[in-house]
Structures are given as C-alpha cells and as structure tokens.
Design an enzyme around this catalytic site. Structure first.
Site, PDB file in Angstrom:
ATOM      1  N   GLY A 421       0.831  -1.202   0.000  1.00 15.48           N
ATOM      2  CA  GLY A 421       0.000   0.000   0.000  1.00 15.48           C
ATOM      3  C   GLY A 421       0.859   1.244   0.000  1.00 15.48           C
ATOM      4  O   GLY A 421       2.083   1.193  -0.232  1.00 15.48           O
ATOM      5  N   ASP A 538      -0.958  12.379  14.755  1.00 11.44           N
ATOM      6  CA  ASP A 538      -1.741  11.959  13.591  1.00 11.44           C
ATOM      7  C   ASP A 538      -2.443  10.633  13.878  1.00 11.44           C
ATOM      8  O   ASP A 538      -2.369   9.691  13.080  1.00 11.44           O
ATOM      9  CB  ASP A 538      -0.839  11.844  12.360  1.00 11.44           C
ATOM     10  CG  ASP A 538      -1.643  11.783  11.054  1.00 11.44           C
ATOM     11  OD1 ASP A 538      -2.839  12.149  11.069  1.00 11.44           O
ATOM     12  OD2 ASP A 538      -1.088  11.366  10.019  1.00 11.44           O
TER      13      ASP A 538
END
Length: 736
Positions: A421, A538
């Site tokens: 990915g 994050d």
C-alpha cells in the site's frame, strides 16, 4: 583465623541451603509493561531470589518494591553487566518573595536497599543541581537509626554550588556553576536523599525553586528554562546490583574468594563464574568466555557461535570453525598464512610456474579489472555519500538497530515485488528477513545536510520504543536517496481497512474493546516515554495496525518525531476529522491533541462509521448532536455488535469517554493514562459479568435502565464536543 572460619561456616552452610532451594516456577511472569524480567529478578512468590522482587503495578508498569517511593523500572540486565535502569523524581524546594522556603518541598528520599541489593552507579550517573545561590548535596548510606531521620547517620556525600547574578546569567548548555552545576558521585551510594542549603534569595524571583537529581550520563542537558522545571519531572538513573548480605550495615557479604572454598553460589549454570562486585560488597555471576545467557539459571549459559558473529568481534582471515567455548581459524588446503590466520590473511601456496601463468593472465585482464574497479569505487563512493547524507555514521552505532544494505534490502523484498500500500511518504512493500521474519519496508522523508541530525535522532528514539502496542522499528537502509525504514509486519493491515475497507471484518464488541485498550496503552507509553514525552500528532484508524492476533500497533510517527522537542508546528498537517481544533487554529500540539484524535477513533469503533461518511457527514458532529438531544448515543451504535443491555452499557460508557476526549477545552480532556484505565475497568466488569456464581454486577443493576423502553432522556448533560469547522475534506495541510 580459626575463630573467624568457625563463625563464618554456619552462615555459608545456610547460604548453600537457601541457594539449593531456589527454583523458578514455569508459570512465572516473564515481562511487565514490555520490560523483560530475567531471573534472579521475578514477579510473585517463588519467582525471584530474595531481594530481587519486582512488582507489576496494574499489570502494566514494573516497579522496585523500595521502602520509600514508587521506582519505575525501565530495563533489567543480567549480562554483560548487572544493571537496573529506573526512573526517579526530581527533588526540589521553593522560596517565597521574602526569600524563605515554602512549607512544601521534596527531598527525593528513596531507599533502594531494604534487601541490600542496589547501589547507584557512580560510572554511569551524575548529580545535577539547578537554582541560584544554593548548595545541594546528597546524603547516602544510612548507618544507624535509618527509620528516624533525626538520628540517622550518613557516610557518603556529594554535592555542588550554583549562583546567579541576574535572570540572564544562566545559559542553555552551560552547567559550570551559573544556574547549574554537576558533579560525579562516589561508589557505594545505596539510597537517595537531597539536602538543600541556600543563602540570600533577595532579587532572585526569576529562580523561585532549587532542584537536584542524580541522572544517567548523557540523558540530561541543562536549559535556562529548567529553572522553572515541572515539579513532577522524573529522570532515568542506572543502578548496579549484586548478591550481598541482607543487612545493609554488615560488611560480611561473601566474596568470590570465600565462595571458592567449596560453598554454593548463585552461579548455577554450567560455564558460569563468580565475579566480585565493583560497587559495594558481594558478587555477581557471568558466563565464562565463549558463552552467553543467564548464569543464574541451570544451563543458562550457552555456547557462542563465534563464526556467525561479525569478524570485527571474532577475527578470522581463513576458515572459521566453532568449538565449545571458542573457535578455530585455519587456512584452506593449498593456502598458508604468514602467522596466525586470525590476524594475517591466507595466501595461495603456488609454485613458480603457477605464479608465472597467473601473472600472464593477470596482465591480459588488467585493463578490464582496472575499469571494473573504477566503476565499483565510483558506485561505492556514491553509496557512501548517500549513506553519510542520511545520517549513517550516527545510526550505525545505535544499539538494536539493523542497518540494511541496498542490495540486501532488494533481496529481502524480492526487488519490491509484493506491494502492500501507500504510506505517509511513499509505497510500502512486504519483505522476508533471512530468519523468515516478515517485515514491512516503507519510504521515509528525504534527508539533507540540514535535517540529517534530526532524522537520525528520530530513528534512534523510535528504535528504543519497545512496547507490544507500538509498531517495532527493526532497521533502516541508508544507501538510497530516500531512506527506507524496516518495521515489523502487521498481517491484518490497518484498523481503518478492517472497519471500512472492501473486505471489512465483523469485529465483536469484546474485540473492539481490546483494540481500544491496546491502542490507548500504546499512546500512554509514548506520552510517558523518557523525560521528553512524545506526541503522535496523527492518530487515526489508518495509523493503527493489527497483527495476526489482531493486537493493535500504533504506527506512522512522522509528525510526532518532528515535534518531539517543539510545542508549536510550523505547519499544521493531519487528517480532517481527527485533528485537534486547538492544534489546527494555533499550531500548538500537546498530548491532549492525541487524546482528541483518539476520541474520534473510539466513535468509529462503537458506530462502525467512518469519521466523514456519506461524503459530507461528520461522525463527531452527528454523534454529539444525537447525544445532546437524546442523552444517549444508542441510535448511532453499530447494530452488528449490540445484543444485550450489557452491550448497550459498554457502548454508552465508551461513547461518554469519547465525548470527554473531544471537549473543546484541552484542560477538560482526560490524559491517556486515565483513558486506558477507564477502558480496562470496562473490560474487567464485563468479564466479571460472565463469571458463574458471581456477585450481581453493575451491569445487572442497570440492565433495565438501558432497555428500549426504560431509557431516561429527561436528564441534562454538560458534555460538549469540539469539532472541526468545515469537515468537507479528509486531508489538509494548512499554516496556523
């Protein structure tokens, strides 16, 4: 002489008897909070040698059961040196405007030696004193009336003096007496007690407190701002340990010379030996040369395969063969060495005719070889230059971090043939190490000369973060233009993929609760890590990975690393729907910013919806509206995990916790320690409810309260959420 031996013999026989009875049960706990607990240390009865007990608080944090204070354990080592690395609070005393001491102070009193095991390492620690017009010294090794501070006697002292002319006197990085001083400590210090002595404080309002602490060398650098240090600060310290007499005032601890007279020792393994302690009386055990392991366990010392180790450690320029406790190094048949082949190379044993033939052949191919060598040298020089640019000279000395070559990494990933990915900075590939360990290889940030030092520090910090809920950094490749980082492999991908992807899984409520707890534990570890707590910055489901057992792993530390020593970001970078509105408006990133983001993740776990769903609906806004209107979030719970009133209770409690995390005022948000503890309490009560013959639990008492017809919506709630103002896009990059 005879009377001394006669007096010592019963004690030796008793020691031998005790040692022979020491066993370690197979069910002893091997770790606590990600920290290995090697014998002679242990948790629980029958699992440790007397004096080496470790307590596992809340089954998450190992501590020394000291007679005073809670001493958190960071690491425990048996070899190559006996060491315990712990965290201790900073001692302090403060002054009012008149220059007099205030009523509250902290002298840092910690007695490690209830069982006479530990000494503060004089070779790996230093004493620091911060303040103005003050003298502080540590008193240690109580020799009489230890429980009575007024009557106690101390035999070891160490201290230094600081002064200041004005508020500009102290300078960052300078610790030579102006605002800060430091001094080495003597050996033999077995406890910690700071004594403060000061003179005139008039005109010193810029330095309202004095501080003192013993800290691991290299772990602290003075800053002028530390004259206003947080009073709850804790710093790392190294302890030496040894097997000693249980009486701290006794000088009768056995030495190796006394134990060599046929008496039993703790060195029970084959190929182990006794070594006198270098810091206080007593002894420790080591594996003999050529062996490694745990000498305190039967068969704990195992043979080292020297031939499999780096040649710098065990040199051999010929053929290496491992032997028991050593290795041999010989030349192959037809070769010989001018001396020992460990140090001198083996050369062919050629005849004159053979040498002439080889010389002719070499002459013919000399030009080709020279060109090849030039090409190889140019390529190597290029790789070396890139390696140096990416901080290679710094990172190659980081313990526990594997440095992969460019060719080696290509082989491990089969030339990037298996794509996993896209990460934060580039593509992610699957790889397999020579020991069949599965890894994920991903691109990092591009590094230049200005950011080299910072990048190296980030990688080193991440490599030292060892926790079951933190994605482990195994190594890196620095011979490429953009450094590649090698992580442990998470077989089940991200939590976001599991909840919302094309092949999403139906996760039961118990498993979602376990994922929430594990993720919270990982964030709590980051927030409590060393003296400079880490903020992730994050947190979102895509940055929470799941291994083959669906254990959550916090990943993607790009933003947190860049902010490890800053409070304000030059750019606000993150994902809409998870970013703290305070951070978005001001650039101020705090640990409570991670709490806000985690609250958004909790909502996704209990609703099964994405943070921004149906393209223009914000999960945070919708959930808060429903909760404020109906006093319950039940209408939005994931129907696939709602089965009983007990499930509704759990989901309601998680929803309430999420709303607290999402509060606009960061002071009203809980910290990650509280979040993790509250989730663990929900799991504990849920398990209690499933236990037969139990006492009726809180679940049964409120079961009717959460039935469809009995929910009371007449109450009031003060819970308010803090939400982004324009949740129309998932990704953003804006300046504060």
């Amino acid at each position: 002489m005879g009377r001394s031996l006669a007096f010592l013999l019963p004690a030796l026989l008793l020691a031998a008897t005790v040692e022979s009875l020491l066993t370690v049960r197979p069910d002893c706990q091997e770790s606590c909070g990600g920290v290995d607990i090697p014998y002679p240390f242990g948790i629980g009865a029958g699992c440790f040698r007397p004096g080496f007990e470790i307590t596992c608080l809340n089954n998450t944090m190992p501590v020394l059961p000291a007679s005073t204070g809670v001493v958190r354990v960071l690491t425990l080592l048996v070899m190559p040196r006996p060491e315990a690395r712990v965290m201790l609070p900073v001692s302090w005393t403060c002054y009012n405007s008149a220059g007099n001491t205030t009523a509250v102070s902290l002298d840092g009193r910690v007695n490690f030696n209830k069982d006479n095991v530990y000494r503060i390492s004089n070779t790996h620690n230093q004493l620091f004193v911060l303040g103005c017009n003050t003298f502080v010294y540590t008193m240690s090794w109580c020799t009489a009336h230890c429980n009575d501070p007024l009557s106690a006697m101390y035999t070891l002292y160490s201290g230094c003096t600081t002064y200041c002319n004005d508020s500009r006197s102290a300078q960052d990085g300078a610790c030579a007496g102006v605002g800060c001083c430091h001094v080495d400590i003597p050996p033999g210090i077995g406890d910690n007690l700071m004594k403060f002595d000061t003179w005139s404080r008039v005109g010193k309002e810029f330095s309202p407190c004095d501080y003192a602490f013993i800290v691991e060398k290299g772990s602290y650098t003075f800053r002028a701002a530390d004259l206003h240090m947080e009073k709850h600060t804790r710093l790392p310290l190294r302890l030496d340990w040894a097997i000693r007499d249980s009486n701290v005032n006794s000088t009768a601890s056995l030495s190796c010379a006394q134990l060599s007279q046929g008496n039993s020792t703790s060195c029970v393994s084959d190929h182990s030996e006794c070594v006198d302690s270098t810091n206080g009386p007593g002894y420790v055990c080591n594996c003999t040369k050529g062996y490694e392991g745990n000498p305190y366990l039967p068969h704990g010392c195992t043979n080292i395969d020297e031939c499999a180790r780096p040649r710098e450690e065990f040199p051999c320029k010929g053929e290496c063969r491992d032997t028991a406790g050593s290795y041999s190094c010989t030349c192959h048949p037809g070769y010989r060495s001018n001396g020992d082949p460990r140090e001198n190379p083996c050369n062919p044993n050629f005849t004159l005719a053979a040498k002439l033939a080889i010389g002719i052949s070499l002459s013919v191919s000399l030009i080709v070889v020279a060109l090849l060598l030039v090409l190889i040298m140019l390529q190597k020089r290029k790789l070396d230059k890139v390696f140096e640019k990416n901080g290679g000279r710094i990172l190659q000395n980081v313990k526990g971090l594997t440095i992969f070559s460019k060719e080696g990494l290509k082989k491990n990933t089969k030339n990037n043939s298996e794509f996993l990915g896209n990460g934060s900075f580039g593509k992610v590939y699957k790889g397999t190490l020579p020991d069949n360990t599965m890894v994920a290889v991903k691109a990092s940030i591009k590094v230049n000369e200005a950011t080299k030092q910072e990048f190296a520090e980030e990688v080193e910090i991440h490599s030292h973060m060892i926790h079951k809920n933190i994605l482990k950094l195994i190594g890196c490749c620095l011979e490429v233009d953009v450094p590649m980082l090698v992580y442990e492999f998470a077989a089940n991908g991200s939590l976001g993929h599991t909840l919302h992807g094309n092949k999403k899984q139906n996760l039961p409520l118990d498993l979602r609760l376990e994922i929430a707890i594990g993720s919270a534990e990982g964030l709590r570890y980051m927030h409590l890590y060393t003296t400079q707590a880490i903020r992730h910055g994050d947190i979102k489901p895509d940055n929470i990975l799941l291994d083959d057992n669906l254990t959550p792993k916090i990943s993607d530390f790009g933003l947190s690393m860049l902010l490890k020593e800053e409070y304000f970001a030059k750019k606000v970078v993150g994902c809409m729907g998870y970013i703290d509105p305070v951070f978005m408006k001001t650039g101020l990133l705090t640990q409570k910013s991670d709490v806000y983001s985690f609250g958004a993740v909790l909502l996704e776990l209990i609703t099964g919806k994405e943070n921004v769903y149906d393209k223009n609906h914000s999960l945070i806004i919708e959930f808060c509206k429903v909760f404020e209107k109906e006093k319950t979030g039940r209408a939005m719970f994931d129907k696939e995990i709602v089965a009983t009133g007990e499930d509704i209770f759990i989901l309601e409690e998680i929803g309430k916790l999420a709303i607290e995390c999402l509060k606009e005022d960061i002071e009203d948000r809980p910290d990650m320690t509280e979040v993790a503890e509250r989730l663990v309490m929900l799991r504990r009560e849920r398990k209690l409810h499933k236990t037969p013959n139990r006492t009726p639990s809180r679940f049964e008492e409120i079961n009717m309260e959460y039935s469809p017809n009995n929910i009371d919506r007449s109450g009031t709630s003060s819970a308010t959420c803090s939400v982004p103002s324009t949740p129309t896009s998932k990704d953003f990059n804006a300046s504060p």
